[in-house]
Design a protein around this motif. Structure first.
Motif, PDB file in Angstrom:
ATOM      1  N   TRP A 273       0.979   3.149  -3.484  1.00 33.25           N
ATOM      2  CA  TRP A 273      -0.334   3.642  -3.911  1.00 33.25           C
ATOM      3  C   TRP A 273      -1.394   2.543  -4.040  1.00 33.25           C
TER       4      TRP A 273
ATOM      5  N   HIS B 239      -4.526   3.319  -2.291  1.00 33.07           N
ATOM      6  CA  HIS B 239      -4.904   4.718  -2.447  1.00 33.07           C
ATOM      7  C   HIS B 239      -6.009   4.874  -3.486  1.00 33.07           C
TER       8      HIS B 239
ATOM      9  N   ASN C  24      -8.364   2.174   2.556  1.00 31.67           N
ATOM     10  CA  ASN C  24      -6.955   2.375   2.863  1.00 31.67           C
ATOM     11  C   ASN C  24      -6.700   2.080   4.348  1.00 31.67           C
TER      12      ASN C  24
END
Length: 175
Positions: free
Chosen positions: A36, A39, A133
């Motif tokens: 993550w 993210h 990202n």
């Protein structure tokens, strides 16, 4: 009417509907903070945050688990969602894979299953990715995604911040 949770498979992976009883095994994958780090929700590895994500995935009626057929292990998740402004498009997103499966053939393998199925019903497949990202951007570009919008809000993340990139795949013979 399209079934947004078909069971799809090839020699490498099984993509099947997400079930409530998948929570523990999927959280084992999702609890890795490195998944993550790029993210928009970098805290999704935390149990309370992941519980909400999982609850929304179940409610979406378009979510999947990805299973490595060789080991019969859950290695990640993805989701379909009908596009907001077009009956000719479907979104693929909310995808994450165990780091053990990064950089190889697994992302392309399961996404090809999802894309091929989507093109039975839709002319366009959309991917919304945050501008920061770069891993997800690269993955979508490897699939042939074309950037069509550089300033989209990522509404599915409950934010109107315009940091979203939209990529599209177009069904062969449409363009």
């Amino acid at each position: 009417m399209i079934n947004l949770q078909p069971r799809l498979e090839n020699d490498l992976v099984l993509v099947r509907p997400l079930r409530v009883e998948d929570f523990e095994k999927l959280f084992q994958v999702a609890s890795d903070p490195a998944i993550w780090e790029l993210h928009q929700n970098p805290d999704r590895h935390e149990l309370s945050v992941f519980k909400q994500f999982f609850k929304e995935a179940i409610a979406s009626k378009g979510a999947f688990v990805i299973v490595d057929k060789l080991t019969n292990t859950i290695i990640g998740s993805s989701r379909y969602r009908l596009a907001e402004h077009s009956e000719e498009a479907v979104e693929i997103g909310w995808t994450f894979l165990s780091r053990d499966y990064w950089g190889g053939r697994y992302n392309k393998s399961f996404k090809t299953l999802l894309i091929d199925y989507a093109f039975r019903y839709f002319d366009y497949v959309l991917f919304h990715v945050d501008q920061n990202n770069f891993r997800s951007q690269k993955a979508v570009q490897k699939l042939g995604g074309t950037l069509i919008d550089k300033n989209g809000p990522l509404r599915h993340l409950h934010t109107a911040t315009k940091t979203g990139l939209t990529f599209v795949l177009i069904k062969e013979g449409i363009a």
